[in-house]
Design an enzyme around this catalytic site. Structure first.
Site, PDB file in Angstrom:
ATOM      1  N   ILE A 113      23.090  15.625  23.930  1.00 21.33           N
ATOM      2  CA  ILE A 113      23.054  14.347  23.214  1.00 21.33           C
ATOM      3  C   ILE A 113      21.635  14.067  22.749  1.00 21.33           C
ATOM      4  O   ILE A 113      21.373  13.851  21.586  1.00 21.33           O
ATOM      5  CB  ILE A 113      23.568  13.177  24.100  1.00 21.33           C
ATOM      6  CG1 ILE A 113      24.995  13.439  24.563  1.00 21.33           C
ATOM      7  CG2 ILE A 113      23.482  11.860  23.340  1.00 21.33           C
ATOM      8  CD1 ILE A 113      25.543  12.407  25.532  1.00 21.33           C
ATOM      9  N   GLY A 116      15.080  13.257  26.006  1.00 23.66           N
ATOM     10  CA  GLY A 116      14.074  12.202  26.099  1.00 23.66           C
ATOM     11  C   GLY A 116      12.844  12.732  26.819  1.00 23.66           C
ATOM     12  O   GLY A 116      12.719  13.922  27.073  1.00 23.66           O
ATOM     13  N   TYR A 118      11.957  11.896  29.857  1.00 25.62           N
ATOM     14  CA  TYR A 118      12.178  12.121  31.278  1.00 25.62           C
ATOM     15  C   TYR A 118      13.397  12.968  31.568  1.00 25.62           C
ATOM     16  O   TYR A 118      13.625  13.376  32.689  1.00 25.62           O
ATOM     17  CB  TYR A 118      12.297  10.769  31.997  1.00 25.62           C
ATOM     18  CG  TYR A 118      11.091   9.926  31.755  1.00 25.62           C
ATOM     19  CD1 TYR A 118       9.878  10.257  32.343  1.00 25.62           C
ATOM     20  CD2 TYR A 118      11.133   8.837  30.895  1.00 25.62           C
ATOM     21  CE1 TYR A 118       8.746   9.516  32.095  1.00 25.62           C
ATOM     22  CE2 TYR A 118      10.006   8.085  30.637  1.00 25.62           C
ATOM     23  CZ  TYR A 118       8.815   8.428  31.245  1.00 25.62           C
ATOM     24  OH  TYR A 118       7.694   7.694  30.991  1.00 25.62           O
ATOM     25  N   VAL A 121      19.785  14.684  28.082  1.00 29.64           N
ATOM     26  CA  VAL A 121      21.097  14.067  28.285  1.00 29.64           C
ATOM     27  C   VAL A 121      22.145  14.889  27.534  1.00 29.64           C
ATOM     28  O   VAL A 121      21.970  15.192  26.359  1.00 29.64           O
ATOM     29  CB  VAL A 121      21.106  12.602  27.792  1.00 29.64           C
ATOM     30  CG1 VAL A 121      22.435  11.929  28.100  1.00 29.64           C
ATOM     31  CG2 VAL A 121      19.966  11.813  28.429  1.00 29.64           C
ATOM     32  N   LYS A 136      22.438  13.486  32.870  1.00 26.15           N
ATOM     33  CA  LYS A 136      21.013  13.323  32.540  1.00 26.15           C
ATOM     34  C   LYS A 136      20.213  14.172  33.514  1.00 26.15           C
ATOM     35  O   LYS A 136      20.101  13.844  34.700  1.00 26.15           O
ATOM     36  CB  LYS A 136      20.610  11.844  32.626  1.00 26.15           C
ATOM     37  CG  LYS A 136      19.133  11.620  32.347  1.00 26.15           C
ATOM     38  CD  LYS A 136      18.814  10.147  32.189  1.00 26.15           C
ATOM     39  CE  LYS A 136      17.330   9.897  32.140  1.00 26.15           C
ATOM     40  NZ  LYS A 136      16.979   8.512  31.896  1.00 26.15           N
ATOM     41  N   ASP A 235      11.826  -1.338  30.192  1.00 24.32           N
ATOM     42  CA  ASP A 235      11.862  -0.475  28.999  1.00 24.32           C
ATOM     43  C   ASP A 235      13.067  -0.850  28.130  1.00 24.32           C
ATOM     44  O   ASP A 235      13.782   0.017  27.629  1.00 24.32           O
ATOM     45  CB  ASP A 235      11.939   0.997  29.426  1.00 24.32           C
ATOM     46  CG  ASP A 235      11.478   1.941  28.324  1.00 24.32           C
ATOM     47  OD1 ASP A 235      10.881   1.458  27.342  1.00 24.32           O
ATOM     48  OD2 ASP A 235      11.733   3.155  28.435  1.00 24.32           O
TER      49      ASP A 235
END
Ligand code: ADP
Length: 441
Positions: A113, A116, A118, A121, A136, A235
């Site tokens: 997907i 990121g 971190y 995903v 994730k 965030d």
């Protein structure tokens, strides 16, 4: 039909390729900015720690040997027994709470997907139940001598503690063998078809007022829930707010989140910045970020342009904030209402007053999430649209694609067009039932 797993299932035109390249570039830029932000944050945390260490040193009673150079601080404990390390406490976590973790092999990955800062995903299927989930995979640095990242620990701990329909659900954590000291850890989350940022970027018309009201109501309920449980997300932004095809909004990405207390702890890192709910409200209305500054100075002047300047009257103590004295403020541009109402023409008077309160510079003047839920904006007409009546969108995370407006695409029914020139994705998408909801009328 022969399938090529690496390729999109739609035919790709030159325009598609250029569009994909543009998206890739934007994504890379986003990743770069995020990595920079993470680096800044880490540097700020280090600075904060060293500032606190120095303050603690200064607070110690004098021994008369101040002139002697400080001994280099030992980072690793002298003993392996954490109970014996002065000033540190063993983390009280029962093993049964964390373990055992199932293996990632219980899931089959379907498609990526998003990658990121971190984690990576992806969409996956539970082999046992066939449930579709989002996996994730947390990035851990095997060379990091601090071990498993504290942010990842927080994300898992906080998501495990949350149970609210407007907060993404964590089903479990799974592990996979890796060639480093740690296994790879992945969060198994409920799969949510969209993030609001992608929806806003792709839609051709804005959400109607009743839809915005429902989204705001859900976002505020989620935030009220986490704040009620002493959790700060830190965030909040539209790419971390997910929306499923049944109109339900879910707050996601707790990678920056942490527990707080009342009064708040004094060791919060100062450079963590997040959008306020007012900024997200404006982004839903305008489909683009509210304050798009090119750098810090430009950003702050854009903020002042809309919401006015801080003054001792409406923000007592503002001048005592770090760096506030060096801020050269222009002349007060007049009442904030005069700028909010003409900018958000789709908002009622109550909506504008909520927006003004949410964008207050003085944090004490901003309503809490709980107070927000009582605001007249949510009670007046138009009422928040029922979730079931929400439009649905083709999900990128699900590898569905929305037809884009193709300025040079041949008109339908144009007999001069040869079949090979027809944009197949456009034709297919027009008959996809999912698109019915796109008509906001
Ligand atoms: P990072 O912490 O690395 O930024 P996020 O948790 O923000 O990772 O996820 C990055 C992106 O992945 C989100 O913007 C969203 O598009 C997608 N995503 C995250 N969680 C889910 C989920 N549960 N279901 C579907 N997509 C998700």
């Amino acid at each position: 039909m022969a399938s090529n797993p690496g390729k999109s299932r739609w035919a790709e035109t030159e325009e598609d390729v250029a569009y994909e390249a543009k998206l890739k570039k934007q994504k890379e830029e986003k990743k770069r900015l995020k990595a920079e932000k993470a680096q800044r944050l880490q540097a700020a945390e280090e600075e904060e720690k060293s500032r606190r260490r120095e303050a603690a040193e200064r607070a110690k009673p004098s021994t008369g040997v101040e002139d002697r150079p400080h001994k280099k601080r030992r980072i690793s404990p002298e003993t392996d027994d954490p109970e014996k390390v002065v000033g540190r406490k063993r983390l009280k976590t029962s093993l049964s709470y964390w373990a055992p973790c199932r293996s990632e092999r219980n899931y089959t990955k379907l498609n990526d997907i998003e990658e990121g800062t971190y984690g990576l995903v992806s969409r996956a299927k539970d082999n046992g139940t066939s449930r579709i989930v989002a996996l994730k995979r947390l990035k851990t640095d095997s060379k990091d001598r601090n071990g498993f990242p504290v942010t990842a620990m927080r994300e898992i701990k906080i998501l495990r503690a949350c149970d609210h329909r407007n907060v993404v659900k964590l089903f479990e954590t799974v592990v996979a063998a890796s060639d480093t000291a740690f296994p790879t850890v992945s969060l198994v989350l409920e799969f949510v078809e969209h993030d609001l940022r992608s929806v806003l970027e792709d839609m051709t018309e804005t959400f109607v007022p009743s839809e915005i009201k429902r989204l705001m109501l859900q976002l505020t309920s989620g935030v009220a829930y986490i704040h009620d449980h002493y959790i700060l997300h830190r965030d909040l932004k539209t790419s971390n707010i997910l929306l499923n095809n049944r109109g339900v909004l879910k707050i996601a990405d707790f990678g920056m989140a942490r527990y707080t207390s009342d009064p708040p702890p004094d060791n919060l890192t100062s450079l963590v910045i997040t959008l306020c709910i007012g900024c997200i409200f404006a982004e839903l209305l305008e489909r683009k970020a509210l304050f798009r500054g090119s750098a810090e100075a430009d950003q702050i002047s854009k903020i002042f342009e809309l919401v006015g300047l801080p003054s001792e009257d409406d923000w007592p103590g503002f001048r005592r904030l770090p760096n506030a004295k060096s801020l050269k403020l222009p002349r007060q541009p007049g009442p904030v209402e005069d700028r909010i109402r003409p900018r958000f023409t789709d908002l009622t008077k109550a909506g504008c007053s909520l927006m003004r309160d949410l964008l207050s510079l003085n944090p004490d003047n901003r309503p809490t999430a709980k107070e927000m839920l009582q605001h007249p904006y949510f009670g007046e007409v138009p009422k928040p649209k029922a979730e079931a009546l929400f439009p649905t969108f083709p999900s990128k995370a699900n590898q569905e694609r929305r037809p884009r407006k193709e300025p040079h695409a041949p008109a339908r029914g144009d007999r001069a067009v040869k079949l090979g020139e027809i944009d197949v994705s456009h034709l297919l998408a027009t008959v996809t039932p999912k698109l019915k909801g796109l008509d906001f009328g």
